[in-house]
Design an enzyme around this catalytic site. Sequence first.
Site, PDB file in Angstrom:
ATOM      1  N   ASN A  41      27.325 -11.238 -22.545  1.00 19.63           N
ATOM      2  CA  ASN A  41      28.364 -12.048 -21.898  1.00 19.63           C
ATOM      3  C   ASN A  41      27.773 -13.370 -21.421  1.00 19.63           C
ATOM      4  OD1 ASN A  41      30.942 -12.614 -20.939  1.00 19.63           O
ATOM      5  ND2 ASN A  41      30.506 -11.761 -18.917  1.00 19.63           N
ATOM      6  N   PHE A  86      19.842  -8.434 -12.822  1.00 20.96           N
ATOM      7  CA  PHE A  86      21.257  -8.825 -12.848  1.00 20.96           C
ATOM      8  C   PHE A  86      22.014  -8.160 -13.993  1.00 20.96           C
ATOM      9  CE2 PHE A  86      19.231 -12.697 -11.055  1.00 20.96           C
ATOM     10  CZ  PHE A  86      19.966 -12.826  -9.894  1.00 20.96           C
ATOM     11  N   SER A 130      27.194  -5.303  -5.020  1.00 20.11           N
ATOM     12  CA  SER A 130      28.449  -6.016  -4.787  1.00 20.11           C
ATOM     13  C   SER A 130      29.175  -5.422  -3.603  1.00 20.11           C
ATOM     14  CB  SER A 130      29.306  -5.852  -6.042  1.00 20.11           C
ATOM     15  OG  SER A 130      30.642  -6.190  -5.775  1.00 20.11           O
ATOM     16  N   TYR A 155      33.540  -0.055 -12.599  1.00 19.61           N
ATOM     17  CA  TYR A 155      32.529  -1.064 -12.264  1.00 19.61           C
ATOM     18  C   TYR A 155      31.943  -0.775 -10.873  1.00 19.61           C
ATOM     19  CZ  TYR A 155      30.841  -5.419 -10.252  1.00 19.61           C
ATOM     20  OH  TYR A 155      30.083  -6.343  -9.596  1.00 19.61           O
ATOM     21  N   LYS A 159      28.020   0.384  -9.537  1.00 18.94           N
ATOM     22  CA  LYS A 159      27.205  -0.283  -8.505  1.00 18.94           C
ATOM     23  C   LYS A 159      26.824   0.712  -7.398  1.00 18.94           C
ATOM     24  CE  LYS A 159      26.715  -4.162 -10.419  1.00 18.94           C
ATOM     25  NZ  LYS A 159      25.382  -4.571 -10.897  1.00 18.94           N
ATOM     26  N   ASN A 185      32.106 -12.765  -2.855  1.00 17.73           N
ATOM     27  CA  ASN A 185      32.671 -13.392  -4.067  1.00 17.73           C
ATOM     28  C   ASN A 185      31.914 -14.670  -4.428  1.00 17.73           C
ATOM     29  OD1 ASN A 185      34.822 -11.506  -3.175  1.00 17.73           O
ATOM     30  ND2 ASN A 185      35.960 -12.436  -4.859  1.00 17.73           N
ATOM     31  N   ARG A 300      47.848  -7.124  -8.291  1.00 23.73           N
ATOM     32  CA  ARG A 300      46.955  -6.671  -9.362  1.00 23.73           C
ATOM     33  C   ARG A 300      46.415  -5.293  -8.981  1.00 23.73           C
ATOM     34  NH1 ARG A 300      41.681 -10.334 -10.780  1.00 23.73           N
ATOM     35  NH2 ARG A 300      40.999  -9.522  -8.764  1.00 23.73           N
ATOM     36  N   GLY A 302      44.186  -2.350  -8.157  1.00 20.79           N
ATOM     37  CA  GLY A 302      42.785  -2.235  -7.728  1.00 20.79           C
ATOM     38  C   GLY A 302      42.349  -3.278  -6.705  1.00 20.79           C
TER      39      GLY A 302
END
Length: 345
Positions: A41, A86, A130, A155, A159, A185, A300, A302
């Site tokens: 990505n 990362f 996160s 996701y 984590k 964020n 949205r 979640g």
Amino acid sequence: MNLRDGYILVTGGAGYIGSHTIVALMQKGYDRIVSLDNYLNSRPRTYDLIEAITGRRPEIIEASVGDRKTVAHLMRRFEPVGIIHFAALKAVGESMEQPYRYLQNNLADMQVFLEEVYRTARPLFIFSSSCTVYGEVTNLPVYEQTPRQPAQSVYGLTKQLGEDLLDGLCRLGFTGPVVALRYFNPVGAYPDGRLGEWPLGTPNNLVPLICQTAAGLRPFLTIHGKDYPTRDGTCIRDYVHVMDIAEAHVQALEYADRYRPQTMEIFNLGTGHGVSVLEAIRAFEEVNNLKLPYKIGPRRVGDVTAVYSDSTKAERLLGWKPRFNLHDMMRSAWLWQQRLNQEAL
Ligand code: UFG
């Protein structure tokens, strides 16, 4: 040994936070850096942007962290004194569509990576975590000791489990010092816009979508819900400048080196200020003197209502204090978007 004399291995060094962290490391005199990235990505051209800013390139290895032979080889060749990990997938929605791909990339590959890393060495290890690990929190701000709630996405689960794995291995004596950094964020770009978030495909985070809308690449931005119990009905987040996040990694490495904690040390990285979606849009419009077309859409799936950090631990122990404010974040994000437009990078 002085940390600067050894190699720092950055996995995902061509990614968003990874590339900014390489810049921060180089600007602080860390010249020996190896980036391990498979460009799942990200793009190798990011190294050109790093070089344009710092005048240097890291050593570059193209492979997955789950590529056992390559990891073993690079551990022998570079003998890194510190690792910043990362490399991972990070799209919340996508993780619910492809749960096992996320488990494979973020956990199974990481397990192989750890096995090869710790086979012969005990480097410092900084883990990209996160605020998503907190789940749906009710008490704000969020402290490091705030109990984690069940993950809201695969996701988030990766984590949580990644942290648990490292913490457990650390307590059992299988690792060197480990630090987990819980980002809130991260947004924005290098202040002059020469480096920024450059994912493949469609972004799904607010600020890149704001920028694409302002650039005319999308007709309008959809605000995901205006019926939340917040001051203006939109969700509240703790946006933090990516260069502040990047610099925290350098401080975390130095902390781990100096104090060598025996258990995984966790730090929240946020500004401590909750900002609503509408406030974020307004800040973007103000600082860039633009009008952003937007519509209100449904919530949205979640999304949590509000989350923001207490980061006094990072301030106290790492000496970390965010230098950039919301306007800086929005200005740099737009500069980067303009650069993407002009140069068709
Ligand atoms: N939002 C919109 N419209 C959009 C996109 C986002 O209104 O088009 C809103 C969201 O509903 C949310 C806020 O903007 O209220 C921020 O959304 P982001 O997608 O930018 O980020 P999240 O808060 O969802 O953060 C998540 C995870 C983090 C992860 C981050 C990056 O919680 O752990 O995405 O992938 F790091």
